[in-house]
Design an enzyme around this catalytic site. Structure first.
Site, PDB file in Angstrom:
ATOM      1  N   CYS A   1       9.140  -1.519  -1.735  1.00 59.52           N
ATOM      2  CA  CYS A   1       8.601  -1.902  -3.987  1.00 59.52           C
ATOM      3  C   CYS A   1       8.076  -0.411  -4.300  1.00 59.52           C
ATOM      4  CB  CYS A   1       7.682  -2.804  -4.094  1.00 59.52           C
ATOM      5  SG  CYS A   1       7.272  -2.849  -5.939  1.00 59.52           S
TER       6      CYS A   1
ATOM      7  N   CYS B   1      14.215  -5.605  -3.976  1.00 54.80           N
ATOM      8  CA  CYS B   1      13.719  -6.372  -4.100  1.00 54.80           C
ATOM      9  C   CYS B   1      14.080  -7.485  -3.379  1.00 54.80           C
ATOM     10  CB  CYS B   1      14.028  -6.920  -5.715  1.00 54.80           C
ATOM     11  SG  CYS B   1      13.733  -5.640  -7.145  1.00 54.80           S
TER      12      CYS B   1
ATOM     13  N   GLU C   1      -4.179  10.606   6.640  1.00 53.95           N
ATOM     14  CA  GLU C   1      -5.019  10.268   5.351  1.00 53.95           C
ATOM     15  C   GLU C   1      -4.771  11.810   4.323  1.00 53.95           C
ATOM     16  OE1 GLU C   1      -4.039   7.720   4.413  1.00 53.95           O
ATOM     17  OE2 GLU C   1      -4.503   6.739   6.117  1.00 53.95           O
TER      18      GLU C   1
ATOM     19  N   TYR D   1      -9.757   7.046  -2.774  1.00 52.02           N
ATOM     20  CA  TYR D   1      -8.809   6.041  -1.963  1.00 52.02           C
ATOM     21  C   TYR D   1      -9.098   6.292  -0.272  1.00 52.02           C
ATOM     22  CZ  TYR D   1      -4.747   5.668   1.125  1.00 52.02           C
ATOM     23  OH  TYR D   1      -4.530   5.999   2.567  1.00 52.02           O
TER      24      TYR D   1
ATOM     25  N   CYS E   1      12.704  -8.156  -0.643  1.00 51.03           N
ATOM     26  CA  CYS E   1      10.970  -8.133  -1.060  1.00 51.03           C
ATOM     27  C   CYS E   1      10.462 -10.018  -0.336  1.00 51.03           C
ATOM     28  CB  CYS E   1      10.650  -8.267  -1.981  1.00 51.03           C
ATOM     29  SG  CYS E   1       9.308  -7.426  -2.514  1.00 51.03           S
TER      30      CYS E   1
ATOM     31  N   ASP F   1      -3.290   3.207  -3.737  1.00 51.58           N
ATOM     32  CA  ASP F   1      -3.185   4.053  -3.663  1.00 51.58           C
ATOM     33  C   ASP F   1      -1.804   4.526  -4.926  1.00 51.58           C
ATOM     34  OD1 ASP F   1      -1.117   2.950  -2.325  1.00 51.58           O
ATOM     35  OD2 ASP F   1      -0.274   4.268  -1.039  1.00 51.58           O
TER      36      ASP F   1
ATOM     37  N   CYS G   1       7.405 -12.675  -7.749  1.00 46.01           N
ATOM     38  CA  CYS G   1       6.917 -11.635  -8.469  1.00 46.01           C
ATOM     39  C   CYS G   1       7.008 -11.516  -9.857  1.00 46.01           C
ATOM     40  CB  CYS G   1       7.742 -10.432  -8.032  1.00 46.01           C
ATOM     41  SG  CYS G   1       7.956  -8.518  -8.986  1.00 46.01           S
TER      42      CYS G   1
END
Length: 298
Positions: free
Chosen positions: A190, A197, A34, A117, A200, A135, A206
């Site tokens: 995304c 898209c 991370e 985060y 997705c 994030d 959306c």
DNA sequence: GACTCGTGGGA
DNA sequence: TTCCCAAGAGT
């Protein structure tokens, strides 16, 4: 099916096979990943993470080495203060938590280099807890799919955490999966530029797509310059010191940049930050480096 | 909030 | 070539 359900199903079929996602990854491994991923792309983090975990498989191993070794191993991942803080983090984990990465969010947030985060990411991905993990990817996905806007603001706000919290399943385990799924969705579908898209799972619901994918209005953020900045000069200086096996004379550092004032500012900044230490009258070393051998003027 | 803080790759 | 931006943190 809720958004979280859709995202989880999509993730299970499409997630990348990243080394820190292996089931045997320790909380330390998650934490290291991370921190490395803060502003550095996955493709560059992967080999660095493997090397790091091989050399320092737990916090105690890293804490036992000087911070200069961490800065060297960091290589060219960028923002080397992260290496320094990760070392300080390992020391703190040894001192405060017996060498074990804490599972309590507040204790995580108190560690050097661990912010909103990263703390939530470790609590969620390493320990399976239920926290909103927000994030840049999650912000973008939620902003588009839920709010119908093209892009989110530059930094995470309390409102972003609240918005994501509302999307999380109650069940702890599924909440953790939903968090990683939203992130992955933002990372590979995304995306900021040219989102896919058609691939997705939120395609039909959306809000942004249903509005016709409007473009962002004004200049979203100020352009990020690098050439000619103090950051570039700092990078050049640190690059020299990373490869040095002996104290480096100031004359050697003078070669990296011709503007005396800016070079001096960059060097003193590195010293103030704790990345570099002056040694004697005119030599410099990576912070924590033990001077050894003869001076080699390159 | 606004700024600073590296580096590299793709469009 | 230039521009954008990539799992943020700290001040």
């Amino acid at each position: 099916m809720t958004l979280a359900d859709e995202a989880i199903a999509w993730y299970q079929a499409n997630a990348r096979d990243l080394p820190w996602r292996q089931p045997d990854t320790t909380p330390w491994g998650v934490l290291v990943s991370e921190v490395m991923l803060q502003q550095t792309p996955v493709v560059r983090v992967e080999p660095a993470w493997r090397s790091w975990m091989t050399r320092w498989p737990d916090p105690a191993a890293l804490a036992a080495d000087p911070v200069s070794e961490a800065i060297r191993m960091w290589g060219r991942l960028g923002y080397p203060r992260r290496a320094m803080r990760l070392h300080a983090c390992a020391v703190a984990i040894v001192d405060r938590h017996g060498g074990r990465v804490p599972d309590d969010l507040d204790q995580l947030l108190a560690l050097p280099g661990v912010g909103t985060y990263t703390g939530r990411a470790v609590a969620t991905f390493a320990y399976g807890q239920r926290h909103p993990v927000v994030d840049t990817n999650v912000r973008r996905v939620v902003c588009r799919a839920v709010e119908g806007k093209p892009d989110a603001g530059p930094t995470t706000t309390a409102a972003d955490l609240t918005a994501m919290e509302a999307l999380l399943p109650e069940d702890e385990e599924r909440a953790a999966k939903a968090s990683i799924a939203f992130m992955e969705l933002g990372a590979i579908v995304c995306t900021a530029r040219s989102p896919k898209c058609a691939d997705c799972p939120f395609h039909d619901v959306c809000a942004w797509r249903l509005r016709g994918e409007p473009l962002p209005e004004g200049p979203s953020r100020k352009p990020q310059k690098y050439a000619g900045t103090d950051r570039q000069v700092r990078g050049l200086i640190l690059e020299v010191l990373r490869h040095a096996t002996a104290p480096v004379p100031r004359q050697r550092l003078d070669l990296v940049w011709n503007d005396d004032l800016q070079r001096a500012r960059a060097l003193s900044g590195l010293v103030e930050d704790g990345l570099v230490e002056p040694l004697g009258e005119h030599d410099f070393i990576l912070a924590g480096d033990a001077p050894r051998g003869e001076i080699q003027p390159l």
